[in-house]
Design an enzyme around this catalytic site. Structure first.
Site, PDB file in Angstrom:
ATOM      1  N   ASP A  21      35.925  41.004  37.088  1.00 48.78           N
ATOM      2  CA  ASP A  21      35.664  42.020  38.118  1.00 48.78           C
ATOM      3  C   ASP A  21      34.621  41.514  39.117  1.00 48.78           C
ATOM      4  O   ASP A  21      33.766  40.700  38.771  1.00 48.78           O
ATOM      5  CB  ASP A  21      35.171  43.300  37.424  1.00 48.78           C
ATOM      6  CG  ASP A  21      35.230  44.505  38.348  1.00 48.78           C
ATOM      7  OD1 ASP A  21      35.855  44.412  39.423  1.00 48.78           O
ATOM      8  OD2 ASP A  21      34.639  45.538  37.988  1.00 48.78           O
ATOM      9  N   GLY A  22      34.717  42.010  40.335  1.00 51.35           N
ATOM     10  CA  GLY A  22      33.674  41.732  41.329  1.00 51.35           C
ATOM     11  C   GLY A  22      34.103  40.812  42.466  1.00 51.35           C
ATOM     12  O   GLY A  22      33.275  40.443  43.301  1.00 51.35           O
ATOM     13  N   ASN A  23      35.373  40.456  42.522  1.00 48.90           N
ATOM     14  CA  ASN A  23      35.842  39.560  43.603  1.00 48.90           C
ATOM     15  C   ASN A  23      35.598  40.180  44.976  1.00 48.90           C
ATOM     16  O   ASN A  23      35.153  39.506  45.905  1.00 48.90           O
ATOM     17  CB  ASN A  23      37.349  39.301  43.486  1.00 48.90           C
ATOM     18  CG  ASN A  23      37.714  38.527  42.245  1.00 48.90           C
ATOM     19  OD1 ASN A  23      36.853  37.943  41.614  1.00 48.90           O
ATOM     20  ND2 ASN A  23      38.992  38.522  41.904  1.00 48.90           N
ATOM     21  N   HIS A  38      39.227  37.026  45.939  1.00 52.30           N
ATOM     22  CA  HIS A  38      40.277  36.774  44.939  1.00 52.30           C
ATOM     23  C   HIS A  38      40.619  35.279  44.893  1.00 52.30           C
ATOM     24  O   HIS A  38      40.877  34.728  43.824  1.00 52.30           O
ATOM     25  CB  HIS A  38      41.528  37.593  45.259  1.00 52.30           C
ATOM     26  CG  HIS A  38      41.323  39.085  45.149  1.00 52.30           C
ATOM     27  ND1 HIS A  38      40.693  39.670  44.083  1.00 52.30           N
ATOM     28  CD2 HIS A  38      41.672  40.110  45.985  1.00 52.30           C
ATOM     29  CE1 HIS A  38      40.664  40.995  44.250  1.00 52.30           C
ATOM     30  NE2 HIS A  38      41.237  41.280  45.401  1.00 52.30           N
ATOM     31  N   GLU A  68      47.091  50.202  37.336  1.00 55.67           N
ATOM     32  CA  GLU A  68      46.430  51.014  38.381  1.00 55.67           C
ATOM     33  C   GLU A  68      46.242  50.219  39.681  1.00 55.67           C
ATOM     34  O   GLU A  68      46.164  50.795  40.763  1.00 55.67           O
ATOM     35  CB  GLU A  68      45.059  51.513  37.891  1.00 55.67           C
ATOM     36  CG  GLU A  68      45.125  52.555  36.782  1.00 55.67           C
ATOM     37  CD  GLU A  68      45.543  52.006  35.417  1.00 55.67           C
ATOM     38  OE1 GLU A  68      45.312  50.801  35.149  1.00 55.67           O
ATOM     39  OE2 GLU A  68      46.136  52.770  34.627  1.00 55.67           O
ATOM     40  N   LEU A 132      45.053  25.523  23.802  1.00 56.72           N
ATOM     41  CA  LEU A 132      44.517  26.853  24.128  1.00 56.72           C
ATOM     42  C   LEU A 132      45.690  27.707  24.574  1.00 56.72           C
ATOM     43  O   LEU A 132      46.589  27.210  25.262  1.00 56.72           O
ATOM     44  CB  LEU A 132      43.505  26.722  25.285  1.00 56.72           C
ATOM     45  CG  LEU A 132      43.080  28.015  25.998  1.00 56.72           C
ATOM     46  CD1 LEU A 132      42.133  28.830  25.107  1.00 56.72           C
ATOM     47  CD2 LEU A 132      42.373  27.706  27.327  1.00 56.72           C
ATOM     48  N   ARG A 197      32.790  49.444  31.721  1.00 50.76           N
ATOM     49  CA  ARG A 197      34.039  50.161  31.409  1.00 50.76           C
ATOM     50  C   ARG A 197      35.036  49.187  30.822  1.00 50.76           C
ATOM     51  O   ARG A 197      34.951  47.986  31.065  1.00 50.76           O
ATOM     52  CB  ARG A 197      34.678  50.686  32.708  1.00 50.76           C
ATOM     53  CG  ARG A 197      34.058  51.868  33.344  1.00 50.76           C
ATOM     54  CD  ARG A 197      34.973  52.360  34.473  1.00 50.76           C
ATOM     55  NE  ARG A 197      35.069  51.391  35.556  1.00 50.76           N
ATOM     56  CZ  ARG A 197      34.179  51.269  36.545  1.00 50.76           C
ATOM     57  NH1 ARG A 197      33.118  52.049  36.577  1.00 50.76           N
ATOM     58  NH2 ARG A 197      34.345  50.362  37.488  1.00 50.76           N
ATOM     59  N   GLU A 210      33.450  42.369  19.863  1.00 45.56           N
ATOM     60  CA  GLU A 210      32.086  42.516  20.393  1.00 45.56           C
ATOM     61  C   GLU A 210      32.198  42.586  21.915  1.00 45.56           C
ATOM     62  O   GLU A 210      32.990  41.841  22.522  1.00 45.56           O
ATOM     63  CB  GLU A 210      31.230  41.304  19.984  1.00 45.56           C
ATOM     64  CG  GLU A 210      31.026  41.178  18.486  1.00 45.56           C
ATOM     65  CD  GLU A 210      30.246  42.345  17.889  1.00 45.56           C
ATOM     66  OE1 GLU A 210      29.338  42.864  18.562  1.00 45.56           O
ATOM     67  OE2 GLU A 210      30.552  42.742  16.743  1.00 45.56           O
TER      68      GLU A 210
HETATM   69  C1  FPP Z   1      38.823  42.683  40.292  1.00 42.95           C
HETATM   70  O1  FPP Z   1      37.933  42.519  41.356  1.00 42.95           O
HETATM   71  C2  FPP Z   1      39.805  41.632  40.312  1.00 42.95           C
HETATM   72  C3  FPP Z   1      41.150  41.789  40.452  1.00 42.95           C
HETATM   73  C4  FPP Z   1      41.795  43.089  40.619  1.00 42.95           C
HETATM   74  C5  FPP Z   1      42.035  40.632  40.489  1.00 42.95           C
HETATM   75  C6  FPP Z   1      41.700  39.525  39.548  1.00 42.95           C
HETATM   76  C7  FPP Z   1      42.492  38.394  39.957  1.00 42.95           C
HETATM   77  C8  FPP Z   1      42.076  37.130  40.041  1.00 42.95           C
HETATM   78  C9  FPP Z   1      40.769  36.628  39.599  1.00 42.95           C
HETATM   79  C10 FPP Z   1      43.023  36.191  40.616  1.00 42.95           C
HETATM   80  C11 FPP Z   1      43.673  35.183  39.779  1.00 42.95           C
HETATM   81  C12 FPP Z   1      44.090  35.420  38.426  1.00 42.95           C
HETATM   82  C13 FPP Z   1      44.945  34.584  37.781  1.00 42.95           C
HETATM   83  C14 FPP Z   1      45.217  34.771  36.354  1.00 42.95           C
HETATM   84  C15 FPP Z   1      45.598  33.467  38.460  1.00 42.95           C
HETATM   85  P1  FPP Z   1      37.830  43.687  42.404  1.00 42.95           P
HETATM   86  O2  FPP Z   1      38.763  43.393  43.525  1.00 42.95           O
HETATM   87  O3  FPP Z   1      38.063  44.999  41.747  1.00 42.95           O
HETATM   88  O4  FPP Z   1      36.344  43.542  42.863  1.00 42.95           O
HETATM   89  P2  FPP Z   1      35.372  44.708  43.308  1.00 42.95           P
HETATM   90  O5  FPP Z   1      35.167  45.595  42.108  1.00 42.95           O
HETATM   91  O6  FPP Z   1      34.136  43.977  43.696  1.00 42.95           O
HETATM   92  O7  FPP Z   1      36.027  45.417  44.451  1.00 42.95           O
END
Ligand code: FPP
Length: 249
Positions: A21-23, A38, A68, A132, A197, A210
């Site tokens: 999370d956090g992209n 992302h 979602e 892996l 969460r 854990e």
């Molecule tokens: C949540 O950050 C992240 C996502 C919904 C996408 C996760 C996807 C990747 C890391 C891309 C690649 C994955 C693979 C397996 C190739 P957010 O957008 O909810 O961030 P925010 O909470 O800061 O808005």
């Protein structure tokens, strides 16, 4: 800072699950578009897979896209789908060369044909690899998985494939996607970005995992942060419902 030598080899978690999370926030803090976050997130995925191989983790589950997440802005959804396809096309050979097996969980029927086929090709090509196993949760939601399992379960009871009097947790769990793909339950669940969460991820499977939360945003996550999480995990006593005294016996 935690170093590799600080980690006890005997108790490395066999299965680590990550809510990445956090992209979006990472990108916005730099005045950039969420998609840029992302893209950096994909780089972190690549490096985390490498780190897990180095450390000796056997299963890594990544929450890439939830049921979602389909409700996000359509431009963001299609950019994410493009990124998944980019990942399959650029990483398939590399993952195979490094003896990494890829599996997918989730409602894959929701994906476009291109996205599903790219994923299937990656799964087929890497299916016999052993270093892996990377489990990509795509269009995944735990409530969806459990409901889907319950439907098949009910149908098997109806058709007398199983007897209602013999049902136990193990039998029900065998209907979950993870069990059907021989994926053990996670030992350690990590969530980045200072959110506390579970967000509908592996609800049944994390019953005794854990939990580890960090404020690091996913694009900034790295091997040091992973070692920190593993070190923290190794300081916990996993009691599985027993008392400390029972564990000592
Ligand atoms: C949540 O950050 C992240 C996502 C919904 C996408 C996760 C996807 C990747 C890391 C891309 C690649 C994955 C693979 C397996 C190739 P957010 O957008 O909810 O961030 P925010 O909470 O800061 O808005």
């Amino acid at each position: 800072m935690i170093f590799f030598d600080d980690i006890q080899q005997k108790t490395i978690p066999a299965h680590i699950a990550i809510i990445m999370d956090g992209n979006g926030r990472w990108a916005q803090r730099q005045g950039k578009d969420r998609i840029y976050g992302h893209q950096q997130g994909v780089e972190t995925v690549r490096k985390t897979i490498e780190a897990c191989v180095d450390i000796g983790v056997k299963y890594l589950s990544l929450y890439a896209f939830s049921t979602e997440n389909w409700n996000r802005d359509p431009d963001e959804v299609s950019a994410l789908m493009e990124l998944f396809m980019y990942f399959y096309y650029t990483e398939t050979d590399n993952l195979h060369k490094n003896n990494i097996c890829v599996k997918a969980i989730g409602n894959l029927d929701m994906l476009s044909d291109d996205c599903r086929n790219g994923m299937q090709n990656l799964i087929d090509k890497t299916k016999n690899n052993t270093a892996l196993t990377v489990v990509i949760a795509l269009s995944y939601g735990s409530r969806w998985e459990i409901t889907h399992a319950a439907k098949q379960f009910a149908s098997d009871i109806n058709n007398k494939v199983i007897d209602i009097n013999t049902i136990d947790e193990t039998i029900f769990a065998s209907y979950l996607q993870t069990n059907q793909l021989n994926i053990p339950d996670p030992d350690l669940l990590i969530r980045t970005s200072n959110e506390y969460r579970i967000s509908n991820f592996l609800l049944w499977q994390i019953a005794y995992a854990e939990l580890y939360f960090t404020d690091v945003l996913w694009p900034d996550f790295n091997k040091d942060e992973l070692l920190k999480a593993i070190h923290d995990y190794q300081g916990r006593t996993r009691r599985f419902g027993k008392t400390n005294e029972q564990l000592i016996k």
